[in-house]
Design a protein around this motif. Structure first.
Motif, mmCIF file in Angstrom:
data_model
loop_
_atom_site.group_PDB
_atom_site.id
_atom_site.type_symbol
_atom_site.label_atom_id
_atom_site.label_comp_id
_atom_site.label_asym_id
_atom_site.label_seq_id
_atom_site.Cartn_x
_atom_site.Cartn_y
_atom_site.Cartn_z
ATOM 1 N N ASP A 1 0.767 -1.032 -0.105
ATOM 2 C CA ASP A 1 -0.041 -0.078 -0.083
ATOM 3 C C ASP A 1 0.691 1.283 -0.073
ATOM 4 O O ASP A 1 2.172 0.898 0.266
ATOM 5 N N TRP A 2 0.327 2.490 -0.315
ATOM 6 C CA TRP A 2 1.071 3.619 -0.330
ATOM 7 C C TRP A 2 0.087 4.937 -0.282
ATOM 8 O O TRP A 2 -1.170 4.437 -0.760
ATOM 9 N N GLY A 3 0.572 5.928 -0.012
ATOM 10 C CA GLY A 3 -0.383 7.101 0.075
ATOM 11 C C GLY A 3 0.331 8.300 0.475
ATOM 12 O O GLY A 3 1.484 8.370 0.609
ATOM 13 N N VAL A 4 -0.380 9.500 0.680
ATOM 14 C CA VAL A 4 0.185 10.682 0.838
ATOM 15 C C VAL A 4 -0.711 11.158 2.156
ATOM 16 O O VAL A 4 -2.040 11.288 2.188
ATOM 17 N N VAL A 5 0.039 11.808 2.741
ATOM 18 C CA VAL A 5 -0.402 12.507 4.058
ATOM 19 C C VAL A 5 -0.251 13.958 3.871
ATOM 20 O O VAL A 5 1.092 14.457 4.039
ATOM 21 N N ARG A 6 -1.177 14.869 3.609
ATOM 22 C CA ARG A 6 -0.664 16.564 3.849
ATOM 23 C C ARG A 6 -0.397 17.043 5.143
ATOM 24 O O ARG A 6 -0.974 16.551 6.259
ATOM 25 N N HIS A 7 0.282 17.833 5.428
ATOM 26 C CA HIS A 7 0.809 18.483 6.614
ATOM 27 C C HIS A 7 -0.154 19.624 6.979
ATOM 28 O O HIS A 7 -0.635 20.442 6.368
ATOM 29 N N ASP A 8 -0.847 19.588 8.271
ATOM 30 C CA ASP A 8 -1.489 20.583 8.649
ATOM 31 C C ASP A 8 -0.870 21.935 8.863
ATOM 32 O O ASP A 8 0.157 21.893 9.698
ATOM 33 N N GLY A 9 -1.384 22.889 8.535
ATOM 34 C CA GLY A 9 -0.974 24.291 8.830
ATOM 35 C C GLY A 9 0.726 24.618 8.231
ATOM 36 O O GLY A 9 1.283 25.686 8.622
ATOM 37 N N ARG A 10 0.989 23.979 7.385
ATOM 38 C CA ARG A 10 2.225 24.342 6.775
ATOM 39 C C ARG A 10 2.348 23.489 5.175
ATOM 40 O O ARG A 10 1.642 22.474 4.964
ATOM 41 N N PRO A 11 3.251 23.802 4.544
ATOM 42 C CA PRO A 11 3.512 23.414 3.101
ATOM 43 C C PRO A 11 4.127 21.843 3.397
ATOM 44 O O PRO A 11 4.650 21.788 3.939
ATOM 45 N N GLY A 12 3.683 21.158 2.350
ATOM 46 C CA GLY A 12 4.224 19.836 2.004
ATOM 47 C C GLY A 12 3.334 18.717 2.490
ATOM 48 O O GLY A 12 2.144 18.898 2.899
ATOM 49 N N LYS A 13 4.196 17.447 2.590
ATOM 50 C CA LYS A 13 3.568 16.098 2.563
ATOM 51 C C LYS A 13 4.263 14.935 2.968
ATOM 52 O O LYS A 13 5.549 15.480 2.868
ATOM 53 N N THR A 14 3.971 14.043 3.296
ATOM 54 C CA THR A 14 4.596 12.796 3.618
ATOM 55 C C THR A 14 4.203 11.716 2.527
ATOM 56 O O THR A 14 2.775 11.527 2.680
ATOM 57 N N VAL A 15 5.073 11.296 1.746
ATOM 58 C CA VAL A 15 4.556 10.194 0.699
ATOM 59 C C VAL A 15 5.138 8.856 1.467
ATOM 60 O O VAL A 15 6.192 8.854 1.750
ATOM 61 N N TRP A 16 4.157 8.003 1.805
ATOM 62 C CA TRP A 16 4.585 6.885 2.489
ATOM 63 C C TRP A 16 4.117 5.304 1.647
ATOM 64 O O TRP A 16 3.383 5.645 0.802
ATOM 65 N N ALA A 17 4.795 4.468 1.988
ATOM 66 C CA ALA A 17 4.751 3.255 1.187
ATOM 67 C C ALA A 17 5.187 1.868 2.144
ATOM 68 O O ALA A 17 5.909 2.153 2.926
ATOM 69 N N GLU A 18 4.427 0.841 1.913
ATOM 70 C CA GLU A 18 4.675 -0.308 2.987
ATOM 71 C C GLU A 18 4.883 -1.616 2.211
ATOM 72 O O GLU A 18 4.214 -1.590 1.116
ATOM 73 N N LEU A 19 5.737 -2.188 2.605
ATOM 74 C CA LEU A 19 6.342 -3.569 1.966
ATOM 75 C C LEU A 19 6.288 -4.566 2.881
ATOM 76 O O LEU A 19 6.594 -4.518 3.980
ATOM 77 N N ALA A 20 5.887 -5.795 2.484
ATOM 78 C CA ALA A 20 5.856 -7.013 3.277
ATOM 79 C C ALA A 20 7.237 -7.483 3.801
ATOM 80 O O ALA A 20 8.358 -7.138 2.998
ATOM 81 N N ALA A 21 7.732 -7.774 4.770
ATOM 82 C CA ALA A 21 8.770 -8.319 5.365
ATOM 83 C C ALA A 21 8.972 -9.583 4.544
ATOM 84 O O ALA A 21 8.071 -10.239 4.182
#
Length: 164
Positions: A142-162
């Motif tokens: 899975d993967w996705g994007v989280v926007r930062h509250d109150g400031r510019p930018g984001k976090t792009v995250w991704a998950e891989l199986a062990a």
């Protein structure tokens, strides 16, 4: 981008994937490794080296089997693609986070960009460039994007199986 389940906030590992195997040597509970990348030259190779060291510390490398080697190579490729995407489209990465909880390894790249990463559609395999998020989508649970509250930018995250 993921629409199958809610995603946790940045820095917090996501839920375990059903049916995935346990990591070889799990890291201490709640451990998140962070690499600051603001103003760093060579962010992509530095990020790969950082992730490779985490995989070594957690027993993924050196790989005992071909499956373990493939899992580690997938992690390093996804790190490269996420950091490259931040370099090319988001004014550079701020931070790389690597964590492993149970059966899932989570990668997060924080940047100041306003864009929305997405695989190019239609994907054209024979053309140069534009494959990064397609690769992430294909390799990750899975993967996705989280926007930062109150400031510019984001976090792009991704998950891989062990690895199994």
């Amino acid at each position: 981008m993921s629409t199958t389940r809610p995603y946790p906030p940045p820095g917090e590992p996501g839920p375990e994937a059903e049916g995935a195997a346990s990591p070889v040597t799990p890291p201490p509970a709640g451990q998140v490794r962070r690499l600051r990348l603001v103003g760093v030259s060579g962010a992509v190779p530095r990020s790969r080296d950082f992730a490779r060291q985490a995989l070594q510390d957690w027993g993924w490398l050196p790989a005992a089997t071909a499956d373990h080697r493939a899992a580690a190579e997938d992690v390093l490729l996804v790190v490269s693609e996420l950091v490259t995407n931040a370099c090319l489209h988001a004014d550079g990465p701020e931070e790389l986070r690597v964590s492993c909880a149970g059966k899932v390894l989570r990668l997060e790249v924080v940047d100041l960009g306003a864009g929305q990463p997405a695989p190019r559609t239609p994907h054209r395999a024979g053309r140069p460039g534009g494959h990064g998020m397609f690769i992430v989508q294909r390799l990750c649970l899975d993967w996705g994007v989280v926007r930062h509250d109150g400031r510019p930018g984001k976090t792009v995250w991704a998950e891989l199986a062990a690895p199994a």
